[in-house]
Design a protein around this motif. Sequence first.
Motif, PDB file in Angstrom:
ATOM      1  N   ASP A  73     -37.442 -81.688 -17.450  1.00 40.67           N
ATOM      2  CA  ASP A  73     -36.451 -82.313 -18.315  1.00 40.67           C
ATOM      3  C   ASP A  73     -36.385 -83.800 -17.955  1.00 40.67           C
ATOM      4  N   THR A  74     -35.662 -84.582 -18.721  1.00 40.93           N
ATOM      5  CA  THR A  74     -35.636 -86.036 -18.500  1.00 40.93           C
ATOM      6  C   THR A  74     -34.990 -86.436 -17.186  1.00 40.93           C
ATOM      7  N   GLY A  75     -34.183 -85.558 -16.604  1.00 45.10           N
ATOM      8  CA  GLY A  75     -33.572 -85.853 -15.305  1.00 45.10           C
ATOM      9  C   GLY A  75     -34.384 -85.347 -14.128  1.00 45.10           C
ATOM     10  N   GLY A  76     -35.412 -84.534 -14.392  1.00 43.78           N
ATOM     11  CA  GLY A  76     -36.255 -83.998 -13.338  1.00 43.78           C
ATOM     12  C   GLY A  76     -35.637 -82.851 -12.564  1.00 43.78           C
ATOM     13  N   ARG A  77     -34.506 -82.345 -13.032  1.00 43.55           N
ATOM     14  CA  ARG A  77     -33.818 -81.260 -12.322  1.00 43.55           C
ATOM     15  C   ARG A  77     -34.345 -79.889 -12.731  1.00 43.55           C
ATOM     16  N   TYR A  78     -34.807 -79.756 -13.956  1.00 46.56           N
ATOM     17  CA  TYR A  78     -35.255 -78.479 -14.477  1.00 46.56           C
ATOM     18  C   TYR A  78     -36.716 -78.551 -14.908  1.00 46.56           C
ATOM     19  N   GLY A  79     -37.380 -77.394 -14.835  1.00 49.14           N
ATOM     20  CA  GLY A  79     -38.743 -77.279 -15.328  1.00 49.14           C
ATOM     21  C   GLY A  79     -38.790 -76.211 -16.397  1.00 49.14           C
ATOM     22  N   ALA A  80     -39.795 -76.288 -17.235  1.00 47.66           N
ATOM     23  CA  ALA A  80     -40.015 -75.268 -18.258  1.00 47.66           C
ATOM     24  C   ALA A  80     -41.505 -75.019 -18.376  1.00 47.66           C
ATOM     25  N   ALA A  81     -41.861 -73.767 -18.618  1.00 46.88           N
ATOM     26  CA  ALA A  81     -43.263 -73.402 -18.788  1.00 46.88           C
ATOM     27  C   ALA A  81     -43.356 -72.326 -19.849  1.00 46.88           C
ATOM     28  N   GLY A  82     -44.449 -72.342 -20.615  1.00 46.38           N
ATOM     29  CA  GLY A  82     -44.667 -71.348 -21.655  1.00 46.38           C
ATOM     30  C   GLY A  82     -45.939 -70.568 -21.392  1.00 46.38           C
ATOM     31  N   ASN A  83     -45.914 -69.272 -21.741  1.00 45.55           N
ATOM     32  CA  ASN A  83     -47.103 -68.453 -21.508  1.00 45.55           C
ATOM     33  C   ASN A  83     -47.753 -68.003 -22.808  1.00 45.55           C
TER      34      ASN A  83
END
Length: 131
Positions: free
Chosen positions: A96-106
């Motif tokens: 995310d723009t704050g670098g606190r969260y990540g996301a990944a898709g499978n």
Amino acid sequence: RDAPQALRHWEWGHLMDQCHRELLTFAGHAARVADVAFSPDGALLATASADGSAMVWDAVTGARIAVLRTELENRTSSGTVQAGVDPAALRNVEFDTGGRYGAAGNEGGQAFVWEARTGKRLAVLNGHSSG
């Protein structure tokens, strides 16, 4: 030809050094890495792999900080697998723009959201399709 034996062939070491200018090597996935993303501040690096895991690394030291494993959610909605497609294989990763969260898709149409520094899974979003 007249150089002492101990001083010969130094150029091969120099040539190898020039060909391998990696700053760091991040090792830990069991399969190929499909995507890489830097956090907005450049402090973290996330990798998404065909092994179904995402990893967060310290971009300066190369130390692994967190691992997101997705093996329990590797089923399509019908419970079947399309030929040639591994639903566990992660395709994309992003911060995310704050670098606190990540996301990944499978490949199975799921997206995973997690805390970047802990690997704690926050959400699993189902029903995504490629295209």
